[in-house]
Design a protein around this motif. Sequence first.
Motif, PDB file in Angstrom:
ATOM      1  N   GLY A 145      42.326  34.686  47.163  1.00  0.00           N
ATOM      2  CA  GLY A 145      41.737  35.686  46.282  1.00  0.00           C
ATOM      3  C   GLY A 145      42.290  35.620  44.875  1.00  0.00           C
ATOM      4  O   GLY A 145      41.548  35.731  43.887  1.00  0.00           O
ATOM      5  N   MET A 146      43.604  35.415  44.756  1.00  0.00           N
ATOM      6  CA  MET A 146      44.214  35.340  43.434  1.00  0.00           C
ATOM      7  C   MET A 146      43.769  34.076  42.707  1.00  0.00           C
ATOM      8  O   MET A 146      43.539  34.096  41.492  1.00  0.00           O
ATOM      9  N   THR A 147      43.626  32.963  43.429  1.00  0.00           N
ATOM     10  CA  THR A 147      43.121  31.738  42.814  1.00  0.00           C
ATOM     11  C   THR A 147      41.709  31.957  42.282  1.00  0.00           C
ATOM     12  O   THR A 147      41.377  31.537  41.160  1.00  0.00           O
ATOM     13  N   ALA A 148      40.881  32.640  43.071  1.00  0.00           N
ATOM     14  CA  ALA A 148      39.515  32.933  42.631  1.00  0.00           C
ATOM     15  C   ALA A 148      39.523  33.813  41.386  1.00  0.00           C
ATOM     16  O   ALA A 148      38.752  33.581  40.441  1.00  0.00           O
ATOM     17  N   GLN A 149      40.366  34.824  41.373  1.00  0.00           N
ATOM     18  CA  GLN A 149      40.428  35.699  40.199  1.00  0.00           C
ATOM     19  C   GLN A 149      40.851  34.933  38.947  1.00  0.00           C
ATOM     20  O   GLN A 149      40.265  35.086  37.873  1.00  0.00           O
ATOM     21  N   LEU A 150      41.866  34.089  39.084  1.00  0.00           N
ATOM     22  CA  LEU A 150      42.346  33.341  37.931  1.00  0.00           C
ATOM     23  C   LEU A 150      41.298  32.359  37.428  1.00  0.00           C
ATOM     24  O   LEU A 150      41.119  32.189  36.216  1.00  0.00           O
ATOM     25  N   LEU A 151      40.582  31.726  38.340  1.00  0.00           N
ATOM     26  CA  LEU A 151      39.542  30.784  37.930  1.00  0.00           C
ATOM     27  C   LEU A 151      38.386  31.500  37.248  1.00  0.00           C
ATOM     28  O   LEU A 151      37.833  31.010  36.256  1.00  0.00           O
ATOM     29  N   ARG A 152      38.020  32.664  37.758  1.00  0.00           N
ATOM     30  CA  ARG A 152      36.901  33.390  37.158  1.00  0.00           C
ATOM     31  C   ARG A 152      37.315  34.129  35.895  1.00  0.00           C
ATOM     32  O   ARG A 152      36.460  34.631  35.164  1.00  0.00           O
ATOM     33  N   THR A 153      38.613  34.222  35.631  1.00  0.00           N
ATOM     34  CA  THR A 153      39.077  34.791  34.363  1.00  0.00           C
ATOM     35  C   THR A 153      38.943  33.767  33.230  1.00  0.00           C
ATOM     36  O   THR A 153      38.747  34.141  32.076  1.00  0.00           O
ATOM     37  N   LEU A 154      39.058  32.472  33.577  1.00  0.00           N
ATOM     38  CA  LEU A 154      38.921  31.431  32.559  1.00  0.00           C
ATOM     39  C   LEU A 154      37.554  31.509  31.891  1.00  0.00           C
ATOM     40  O   LEU A 154      36.556  31.813  32.548  1.00  0.00           O
ATOM     41  N   PRO A 155      37.493  31.216  30.573  1.00  0.00           N
ATOM     42  CA  PRO A 155      38.572  30.790  29.679  1.00  0.00           C
ATOM     43  C   PRO A 155      39.274  31.937  28.963  1.00  0.00           C
ATOM     44  O   PRO A 155      39.927  31.720  27.948  1.00  0.00           O
ATOM     45  N   HIS A 156      39.122  33.158  29.486  1.00  0.00           N
ATOM     46  CA  HIS A 156      39.752  34.306  28.840  1.00  0.00           C
ATOM     47  C   HIS A 156      41.244  34.348  29.164  1.00  0.00           C
ATOM     48  O   HIS A 156      41.750  33.599  29.990  1.00  0.00           O
ATOM     49  N   ARG A 157      41.928  35.259  28.544  1.00  0.00           N
ATOM     50  CA  ARG A 157      43.382  35.325  28.652  1.00  0.00           C
ATOM     51  C   ARG A 157      43.824  35.881  30.001  1.00  0.00           C
ATOM     52  O   ARG A 157      43.199  36.775  30.545  1.00  0.00           O
ATOM     53  N   TYR A 158      44.935  35.377  30.523  1.00  0.00           N
ATOM     54  CA  TYR A 158      45.589  35.980  31.676  1.00  0.00           C
ATOM     55  C   TYR A 158      46.510  37.088  31.190  1.00  0.00           C
ATOM     56  O   TYR A 158      47.154  36.970  30.148  1.00  0.00           O
ATOM     57  N   THR A 159      46.591  38.149  31.974  1.00  0.00           N
ATOM     58  CA  THR A 159      47.498  39.236  31.636  1.00  0.00           C
ATOM     59  C   THR A 159      48.877  38.970  32.219  1.00  0.00           C
ATOM     60  O   THR A 159      49.043  38.157  33.130  1.00  0.00           O
TER      61      THR A 159
END
Length: 518
Positions: free
Chosen positions: A192-206
């Motif tokens: 789930g976290m991998t999916a969230q990080l991938l779908r956040t791209l190309p925006h910034r990670y918090t």
Amino acid sequence: MNGSVIRAATGPNHHAIPVGKSLSPHARLAGQLLFAAAILIYSAGQLWQNIVWPPFFSFDETLEIDYVYQITQGHLPTFFGGPQFNPFHADYSGAVQWRYQHPPLFYLLEVPVFLIFDTMHHPIRGIWAMRVLVYLLGIALIVASRWAAQWIVGRESTASMLMPLIVASNRCLPSVVLNYTLSTLWVTLLIGMTAQLLRTLPHRYTTRQIAWWTLIVALAPLTRLSTVPIMALCLLVLLIGMMTASAQRIRDAMVMVLAPGTLAVLSSGWFYVRLHRLSGNFTGSQPQWAEANLHRNIHITFAQALANPDFYKHAMSQYQNSSVTAAPWGWAFVWALTLVPLGLGTFGICRWLAHAFKTLQASQSLELSESSERASHARADIAMIALLLCAFGGTFVQQVLFYKQGGSDNAVYFSLISFVFASIIAVGFTQWVRHGRLWAAMAGVWLLIRLIAFLYEAHRIWPFRAKGILEGAGPALRIGAWASVAAACVGTAIALACLSRLARLLSSSPADSSAARA
């Protein structure tokens, strides 16, 4: 956006649950009730399991508690050191501690419960308290499945609504004191976290995303060894995603891949080095002992293990108890509940993949902003599909190798990827959303067969009959057993009603139908 993806977020909240096209309030309510049904179905199965497995009924559970006890004594167990926690003065002569090869995170979580409830002097009270913790981990797993499902699909949809329900229906996650539920929860968090990080791209990670990701990865190898390959797979998929979306690739890779991976090695390397020192391998397996004492065949080839139908019959029995699998109708339930749904799901996954590639190709002809958004979503879909298929395939190969070396073909080992099973099966059902109510009928039939398997299990191993394990038990346990059966029926009925309601809403509302597609 050309800058590094790792910066404090000052713009829109790109790490919130993705919504895509909005469902109507009625559809959302049906989804929430479906989730409540999942909790009830899971709770019914766990209540039943706790009743038919009295405290210390299973020696596996006894050894798990012994592991916790040995930690309270300041050391980890060893295989030939045997169990040391023996409150009822049983004959442990010749017994070995075969749970010693498991990493200590689960047992460290159980240590406070063991001590607070004075399990040394009140073992029955203590074991029930420790079981409650495992049950709560199971509830956390279902909640995490709901969260992860929405990131896997990219929005709230019929598929994301079904995934927690299918996870909750798994019969290989007992709430007795065993460490499987924690590792299953961790795999779900990783995916789930991998999916969230991938779908956040190309925006910034918090900063919060970075901290949670680092913690989940760092502790993953301390749950079970079989979690490690999936952790590595998630890191690899994330690395590939960042390489295609981030300008400052080296910095991003160091923060999101190299640093968490290094912490994972540092947190757990000592344990696996210890296993190698004790057993001669990094898994802690003892194939020679298994051959001599359990009469396991450790001389078969990989191809022979792969071609053995008994392996599939038992390992794929995810949604029924082993007592049902051993019955004359065992194979029928395996086909109906696991193999056929997985086949449909594989077909659905292929359609999803084809659609993602088609979207990626079509995005090249759109305006720049819309093209970037569609392409990013399509790339994330492709990455998610690759992650699910590789997680399933890798775990399958790992279990065949384990079986080849004399390991058990118990279905519980595949429970590690319960969320992957649920994702594939849910996609298989919901690929037919455009075809009226067919998807809901398919999911409903699956739920009914699963309930029949549960009721058949209760009939076969009813513990209160003559010569049953609980013959002569008091009314509390009998009431609990009947309550678990009733709760399973009620939970299934609620789920069926919710599926019917969702099907009617999607049939009558084009907006809901479009929003709910996987």
